[in-house]
Structures are given as structure tokens and as C-alpha cells.
Scaffold this active site. Structure first.
Site, mmCIF file in Angstrom:
data_model
loop_
_atom_site.group_PDB
_atom_site.id
_atom_site.type_symbol
_atom_site.label_atom_id
_atom_site.label_comp_id
_atom_site.label_asym_id
_atom_site.label_seq_id
_atom_site.Cartn_x
_atom_site.Cartn_y
_atom_site.Cartn_z
ATOM 1 N N GLY A 66 0.837 -1.191 0.000
ATOM 2 C CA GLY A 66 0.000 0.000 0.000
ATOM 3 C C GLY A 66 0.870 1.238 0.000
ATOM 4 O O GLY A 66 2.026 1.208 0.428
ATOM 5 N N GLN A 75 2.911 9.927 1.325
ATOM 6 C CA GLN A 75 4.191 9.224 1.404
ATOM 7 C C GLN A 75 5.114 9.571 0.237
ATOM 8 O O GLN A 75 6.299 9.280 0.291
ATOM 9 C CB GLN A 75 3.978 7.710 1.448
ATOM 10 C CG GLN A 75 3.385 7.234 2.754
ATOM 11 C CD GLN A 75 3.225 5.746 2.749
ATOM 12 O OE1 GLN A 75 2.218 5.216 2.289
ATOM 13 N NE2 GLN A 75 4.246 5.058 3.253
ATOM 14 N N CYS A 102 6.046 -0.264 7.179
ATOM 15 C CA CYS A 102 5.642 0.882 6.359
ATOM 16 C C CYS A 102 6.805 1.294 5.476
ATOM 17 O O CYS A 102 7.961 1.302 5.928
ATOM 18 C CB CYS A 102 5.238 2.033 7.283
ATOM 19 S SG CYS A 102 4.704 3.529 6.435
ATOM 20 N N LEU A 103 6.500 1.662 4.250
ATOM 21 C CA LEU A 103 7.546 2.114 3.337
ATOM 22 C C LEU A 103 8.214 3.397 3.834
ATOM 23 O O LEU A 103 9.343 3.685 3.457
ATOM 24 C CB LEU A 103 6.974 2.322 1.933
ATOM 25 C CG LEU A 103 6.460 1.058 1.241
ATOM 26 C CD1 LEU A 103 5.859 1.402 -0.117
ATOM 27 C CD2 LEU A 103 7.554 0.016 1.103
ATOM 28 N N HIS A 115 -4.272 1.137 7.698
ATOM 29 C CA HIS A 115 -2.930 1.723 7.735
ATOM 30 C C HIS A 115 -2.819 2.896 6.759
ATOM 31 O O HIS A 115 -2.355 3.973 7.121
ATOM 32 C CB HIS A 115 -1.905 0.629 7.383
ATOM 33 C CG HIS A 115 -0.500 1.101 7.297
ATOM 34 N ND1 HIS A 115 0.439 0.765 8.244
ATOM 35 C CD2 HIS A 115 0.146 1.871 6.387
ATOM 36 C CE1 HIS A 115 1.602 1.320 7.909
ATOM 37 N NE2 HIS A 115 1.443 1.986 6.791
ATOM 38 N N GLU A 116 -3.258 2.685 5.521
ATOM 39 C CA GLU A 116 -3.128 3.732 4.500
ATOM 40 C C GLU A 116 -4.049 4.916 4.784
ATOM 41 O O GLU A 116 -3.667 6.069 4.575
ATOM 42 C CB GLU A 116 -3.365 3.167 3.103
ATOM 43 C CG GLU A 116 -2.387 2.082 2.684
ATOM 44 C CD GLU A 116 -0.924 2.449 2.821
ATOM 45 O OE1 GLU A 116 -0.561 3.645 2.722
ATOM 46 O OE2 GLU A 116 -0.107 1.538 3.040
ATOM 47 N N HIS A 123 -2.541 7.331 7.121
ATOM 48 C CA HIS A 123 -1.589 8.258 6.496
ATOM 49 C C HIS A 123 -2.288 9.539 6.037
ATOM 50 O O HIS A 123 -1.701 10.614 6.095
ATOM 51 C CB HIS A 123 -0.916 7.615 5.283
ATOM 52 C CG HIS A 123 0.283 6.787 5.610
ATOM 53 N ND1 HIS A 123 1.422 7.313 6.188
ATOM 54 C CD2 HIS A 123 0.529 5.469 5.431
ATOM 55 C CE1 HIS A 123 2.312 6.348 6.346
ATOM 56 N NE2 HIS A 123 1.793 5.216 5.900
#
Length: 156
Positions: A46, A51, A89-90, A131-132, A135
Site C-alpha cells: 500500500g 508518502q 511501512c515504506l 494503515h493507509e 496516512h
């Protein structure tokens, strides 16, 4: 399509709330394509627009690399159950922590044609959606972690 630079923990943009998308433009379509390319290149499941430094309410998700989702202006309208597990997470590469999320969610959103749609998700997909969407509100999973961040090594 182009790879975009992923923003990392400590970058102020990750703590800002995103703005709603009012219309689909060619630039937004390119952004979505770039988001998928960036997510896949980084081996993520994701990616949210902030991000990559864009404060728009856009999320891309593909937990099995077979079912890509684009969620524009997403809102979770139902949630139930509970799942606890490691989350990464990225924007926090090489780290994981234990996080409890709903095991089932229903999310309303606009698709790429700006049409209303709904997704019902369980398990990993439900976790990824939560999660996304966090953000988009400036929340990182480490804010919800039930313990310290831990180092993780990924196999190639």
C-alpha cells in the site's frame, strides 16, 4: 509512469492531513500510476499520496499483487473484530511493530472514474486499508504500536 521519492519518518508532510480530491485530472491519473509503480518497486502492499509528498486523499493498495485498488477520498464506514500483528511501512523502512487493527472493515471511496464504490475487506486487506487511511490523517503506525519498533530484515 515514474518512480516517486518516498518520504521517510521525520518528514513533516507525513504528519499533515490530506485534502479531498474534487475531480479527476490527467495529472491525478499520472499520480495514481506513479504511486503503483513506486509501491511495487519498493515491494509494498500500500501507498498513500502523502508518502510521496502529495497531500491528496488517494491510496493505492495491492496485498497480493493481483488485485490493485485505488481509493480516492476513502472513509471507513464499518469495522469489527480485532487482529494483532506486525506492521511495517515504506516510510519507516526496516522496522516493524505490533499493531491491533479491525479484522473486518467496509470502506466507501471514489474510484478512478470518480464513481462511488465500496470495498469490504478482511485480514491483511483490512489492515492495509486502515494503515493507509491513517496516512491521510497524518498518523503513522508507530503511533499505534503496542511496543517498540523492531528491526527486520527482508529476504530478496
Amino acid at each position: 509512469m515514474a518512480l516517486r521519492q518516498i518520504r521517510y519518518d521525520g518528514d513533516d508532510i507525513l504528519r499533515k492531513k490530506c485534502k479531498e480530491v474534487k475531480e479527476m485530472t490527467e495529472r491525478t491519473r499520472i499520480l495514481i500510476d506513479d504511486m503503483f509503480e513506486t509501491m511495487y518497486e519498493a515491494n509494498g502492499v500500500g501507498l498513500a499520496a502523502p508518502q510521496i509528498g502529495i497531500l491528496k486523499r488517494i491510496v493505492v493498495i495491492d496485498v497480493d499483487y493481483e488485485h490493485p485498488y485505488v481509493l480516492i477520498n476513502p472513509v471507513i464506514v464499518e469495522q469489527d473484530g480485532e487482529q494483532t500483528g506486525d506492521e511495517g511501512c515504506l516510510s519507516l523502512p526496516g522496522k516493524v511493530a505490533e499493531v491491533t487493527r479491525p479484522s473486518h472493515v467496509v470502506c466507501k471511496f471514489l474510484n478512478e472514474d470518480m464513481e462511488e464504490a465500496t470495498i469490504e475487506a478482511d485480514d491483511l486487506l483490512a489492515r492495509a486499508i486502515c494503515h493507509e487511511l491513517d496516512h491521510l490523517e497524518g498518523i503513522l503506525y508507530k503511533d499505534l504500536a503496542e511496543g517498540p519498533l523492531r528491526d527486520v530484515e527482508y529476504e530478496d
